[in-house]
Design a protein around this motif. Structure first.
Motif, PDB file in Angstrom:
ATOM      1  N   TYR A  73      61.130 -48.550  14.019  1.00  0.00           N
ATOM      2  CA  TYR A  73      61.696 -50.065  13.520  1.00  0.00           C
ATOM      3  C   TYR A  73      61.068 -50.798  14.755  1.00  0.00           C
ATOM      4  N   ASN A  74      60.698 -52.053  14.385  1.00  0.00           N
ATOM      5  CA  ASN A  74      60.550 -53.081  15.495  1.00  0.00           C
ATOM      6  C   ASN A  74      61.243 -54.479  15.059  1.00  0.00           C
ATOM      7  N   VAL A  75      62.267 -54.837  15.683  1.00  0.00           N
ATOM      8  CA  VAL A  75      62.901 -55.890  15.350  1.00  0.00           C
ATOM      9  C   VAL A  75      62.205 -57.052  15.844  1.00  0.00           C
ATOM     10  N   VAL A  76      61.615 -58.013  14.749  1.00  0.00           N
ATOM     11  CA  VAL A  76      60.778 -59.243  14.994  1.00  0.00           C
ATOM     12  C   VAL A  76      61.549 -60.486  14.858  1.00  0.00           C
ATOM     13  N   HIS A  77      62.479 -60.305  14.100  1.00  0.00           N
ATOM     14  CA  HIS A  77      63.325 -61.582  13.833  1.00  0.00           C
ATOM     15  C   HIS A  77      64.976 -61.284  14.093  1.00  0.00           C
ATOM     16  N   GLU A  78      65.557 -62.422  14.718  1.00  0.00           N
ATOM     17  CA  GLU A  78      67.200 -62.222  14.682  1.00  0.00           C
ATOM     18  C   GLU A  78      67.660 -63.540  14.326  1.00  0.00           C
ATOM     19  N   SER A  79      68.576 -63.674  13.216  1.00  0.00           N
ATOM     20  CA  SER A  79      69.041 -64.758  12.668  1.00  0.00           C
ATOM     21  C   SER A  79      70.762 -64.627  12.982  1.00  0.00           C
ATOM     22  N   MET A  80      71.108 -66.130  13.009  1.00  0.00           N
ATOM     23  CA  MET A  80      72.579 -66.175  12.882  1.00  0.00           C
ATOM     24  C   MET A  80      73.128 -66.977  11.817  1.00  0.00           C
ATOM     25  N   ASN A  81      72.273 -67.511  10.926  1.00  0.00           N
ATOM     26  CA  ASN A  81      72.656 -68.381   9.824  1.00  0.00           C
ATOM     27  C   ASN A  81      71.478 -68.124   8.625  1.00  0.00           C
ATOM     28  N   SER A  82      72.048 -68.432   7.522  1.00  0.00           N
ATOM     29  CA  SER A  82      70.973 -68.047   6.337  1.00  0.00           C
ATOM     30  C   SER A  82      69.924 -68.980   6.267  1.00  0.00           C
ATOM     31  N   ASP A  83      70.068 -70.087   6.625  1.00  0.00           N
ATOM     32  CA  ASP A  83      68.427 -71.127   6.813  1.00  0.00           C
ATOM     33  C   ASP A  83      67.750 -70.407   7.649  1.00  0.00           C
ATOM     34  N   ASP A  84      67.962 -70.060   8.928  1.00  0.00           N
ATOM     35  CA  ASP A  84      67.158 -69.512   9.856  1.00  0.00           C
ATOM     36  C   ASP A  84      66.629 -68.319   9.057  1.00  0.00           C
ATOM     37  N   VAL A  85      67.132 -67.402   8.467  1.00  0.00           N
ATOM     38  CA  VAL A  85      66.671 -66.221   7.893  1.00  0.00           C
ATOM     39  C   VAL A  85      65.466 -66.642   6.980  1.00  0.00           C
ATOM     40  N   MET A  86      65.490 -67.427   6.016  1.00  0.00           N
ATOM     41  CA  MET A  86      64.828 -67.962   5.227  1.00  0.00           C
ATOM     42  C   MET A  86      63.524 -68.768   5.773  1.00  0.00           C
ATOM     43  N   MET A  87      63.787 -69.327   7.002  1.00  0.00           N
ATOM     44  CA  MET A  87      62.626 -69.884   7.592  1.00  0.00           C
ATOM     45  C   MET A  87      61.559 -68.946   8.353  1.00  0.00           C
ATOM     46  N   LYS A  88      62.232 -67.853   8.914  1.00  0.00           N
ATOM     47  CA  LYS A  88      61.757 -66.942   9.719  1.00  0.00           C
ATOM     48  C   LYS A  88      60.918 -65.899   8.945  1.00  0.00           C
ATOM     49  N   LEU A  89      61.456 -65.771   7.551  1.00  0.00           N
ATOM     50  CA  LEU A  89      60.719 -64.800   6.535  1.00  0.00           C
ATOM     51  C   LEU A  89      59.530 -65.505   5.933  1.00  0.00           C
ATOM     52  N   ALA A  90      59.640 -67.139   5.773  1.00  0.00           N
ATOM     53  CA  ALA A  90      58.594 -67.603   5.315  1.00  0.00           C
ATOM     54  C   ALA A  90      57.261 -67.649   6.263  1.00  0.00           C
ATOM     55  N   ILE A  91      57.630 -67.714   7.637  1.00  0.00           N
ATOM     56  CA  ILE A  91      56.380 -67.913   8.690  1.00  0.00           C
ATOM     57  C   ILE A  91      55.991 -66.259   8.733  1.00  0.00           C
ATOM     58  N   GLN A  92      56.842 -65.048   8.751  1.00  0.00           N
ATOM     59  CA  GLN A  92      56.397 -63.874   8.955  1.00  0.00           C
ATOM     60  C   GLN A  92      57.382 -62.867   8.202  1.00  0.00           C
ATOM     61  N   PRO A  93      56.966 -62.705   6.777  1.00  0.00           N
ATOM     62  CA  PRO A  93      57.743 -61.407   6.212  1.00  0.00           C
ATOM     63  C   PRO A  93      57.632 -60.124   6.998  1.00  0.00           C
ATOM     64  N   VAL A  94      58.671 -59.427   6.635  1.00  0.00           N
ATOM     65  CA  VAL A  94      59.103 -58.219   7.312  1.00  0.00           C
ATOM     66  C   VAL A  94      59.167 -56.886   6.103  1.00  0.00           C
ATOM     67  N   ASP A  95      59.398 -55.858   6.697  1.00  0.00           N
ATOM     68  CA  ASP A  95      59.476 -54.590   5.826  1.00  0.00           C
ATOM     69  C   ASP A  95      60.934 -54.169   5.508  1.00  0.00           C
ATOM     70  N   LEU A  97      76.542 -60.694   4.905  1.00  0.00           N
ATOM     71  CA  LEU A  97      76.735 -61.313   3.518  1.00  0.00           C
ATOM     72  C   LEU A  97      77.059 -62.657   3.706  1.00  0.00           C
ATOM     73  N   CYS A  98      78.064 -62.945   4.433  1.00  0.00           N
ATOM     74  CA  CYS A  98      78.704 -64.445   4.806  1.00  0.00           C
ATOM     75  C   CYS A  98      78.423 -64.628   5.976  1.00  0.00           C
ATOM     76  N   MET A  99      77.345 -65.898   5.918  1.00  0.00           N
ATOM     77  CA  MET A  99      76.915 -66.540   7.045  1.00  0.00           C
ATOM     78  C   MET A  99      77.073 -67.908   6.872  1.00  0.00           C
ATOM     79  N   PRO A 100      77.061 -68.556   7.829  1.00  0.00           N
ATOM     80  CA  PRO A 100      76.784 -70.483   7.586  1.00  0.00           C
ATOM     81  C   PRO A 100      75.498 -70.573   7.216  1.00  0.00           C
TER      82      PRO A 100
END
Length: 212
Positions: free
Chosen positions: A29-51, A57-60
């Motif tokens: 496993y290679n951790v390529v993204h770390e996020s602390m809110n749901s908006d950042d999750v979506m932004m990073k996945l849009a730039i670089q999807p992961v496996d 579940l509950c994040m700002p």
């Protein structure tokens, strides 16, 4: 093959715990993204999807303040990803709803012991996804589904009017075919392979179940 991973949690300690755990298996496993809110999750996945996506579940978040909405979008936009929701929530109805999306749900209390097991089993199941699940016999399939619904080997034996030894043998055969070493892996692999649908006792007759 090393899989890319996004981890998300609004608590820094939990995020560090996830990263530290995954870093014990850098060969997998290679951790390529770390996020602390749901908006950042979506932004990073849009730039670089992961496996693999591992998220609280509950994040700002502005666009996805509701965890259910976030998970539903992740499933819809990234259907090939292994998605694991790690949460302290124990509400059975809510957890059942999340599982119905086809994602894994893990308690934070058992994260250190169970996360790598879930990822390993999910990876196995994805590899076998191209193989038809009909490699299990009809009887093996129904035994596994009844086990997933909460029935014991003894209860299944009584339901089918077959010996406990016969049911145990069919369970063992299914485990071998699914690549599961124990009950935990059997349940995880079977759910990932699409066998998690509960069998309706009222609509499923014995004559139907016993077809070869």
């Amino acid at each position: 093959m090393v899989k890319t991973v996004l981890i998300a949690d609004d608590h820094p300690v939990c995020l560090l715990g996830l990263k530290t755990l995954l870093n014990t298996r850098k060969d997998l496993y290679n951790v390529v993204h770390e996020s602390m809110n749901s908006d950042d999750v979506m932004m990073k996945l849009a730039i670089q999807p992961v496996d693999i996506i591992i998220t609280d579940l509950c994040m700002p978040g502005i666009h996805f303040p509701d965890g259910i909405t976030m998970v539903r979008k992740l499933v819809r936009d990234y259907p090939q990803c292994i998605i694991v929701v790690v949460t302290m929530i124990s509400n059975p109805g809510l957890l059942a709803t999340i599982r119905s999306f086809g994602v894994k749900v893990l308690s934070k209390n058992s994260m250190l012991t169970d996360l790598l097991k879930i990822l390993r089993c999910s990876s196995r199941s994805m590899k076998m996804a191209e193989k038809p699940i009909t490699q299990l016999t009809q009887r093996e399939t129904e035994v596994v589904r009844l086990l997933l619904s909460g029935m014991t080997v003894n209860e299944i034996s009584g339901y089918f009017n077959r010996t406990k030894q016969t049911i145990s043998a069919q369970k063992k055969s299914a485990m071998c075919k699914l690549g599961a070493a124990n009950d935990f892996e059997l349940f995880q692999c079977a759910q990932t392979a699409g066998l998690g649908t509960e069998v309706s006792m009222s609509s499923t007759t014995k004559s139907t179940v016993l077809l070869p």
